[in-house]
Design a protein around this motif. Structure first.
Motif: not given
Length: 141
Positions: A1-3, A10-14, A100-110, A124-128
């Motif tokens: 499901m697309a965000m 909103d999330q990027v802005q925050e 935010v993109t990684a959150d939308a994608a989920g762990d497996e896709l990221t 850069l994805f916040g997933r060290p």
């Protein structure tokens, strides 16, 4: 499901601590256009399906990259695309958008996305990754 676009921005802005949504939108467009040039096939299509339509189209019709950019050069390229940006502010922009993109994608896709990118993008994805330097801490602007 697309965000939804509003939720994404909103999330990027925050995360980017942008004063306006248009600044968040500008950062998202530049970062996703560059990211799209680095991804291929199913991974790119699957990520597009999870993003708001506006950003999915940017991801699917990317800027052409002659070669995969290192994480550092990706940040520099983002700085070149965002008017008035410096490498420091661009690093902030990239981190806000890609996390935010990684959150939308989920762990497996990221993980699949990171496999298509040169080393160093995990930060850069916040997933060290576990192999990352424990001394690393992102610099706030």
């Amino acid at each position: 499901m697309a965000m939804l676009r509003e939720a994404f921005l909103d999330q990027v802005q925050e995360r980017g601590e942008y004063p306006t949504r248009s600044e968040a939108d500008r950062a998202a467009r530049a970062v996703l256009a560059l990211l799209g040039a680095h991804l291929v096939g199913e991974v790119r299509a699957e990520l597009a399906a999870r993003l708001p339509e506006t950003f999915a189209l940017i991801l699917l019709n990317p800027l052409q990259a002659a070669e995969p950019l290192s994480a550092e050069r990706f940040v520099r390229a983002t700085a070149a695309w965002i008017e008035g940006a410096t490498e420091q502010t661009a690093a902030w922009d990239v981190g806000a958008v890609l996390s935010v993109t990684a959150d939308a994608a989920g762990d497996e896709l990221t993980r699949g996305i990171l496999l298509q990118l040169p080393p160093g993008y995990d930060m850069l994805f916040g997933r060290p990754q576990d192999t990352a330097d424990p001394e690393y801490s992102p610099q706030r602007r």
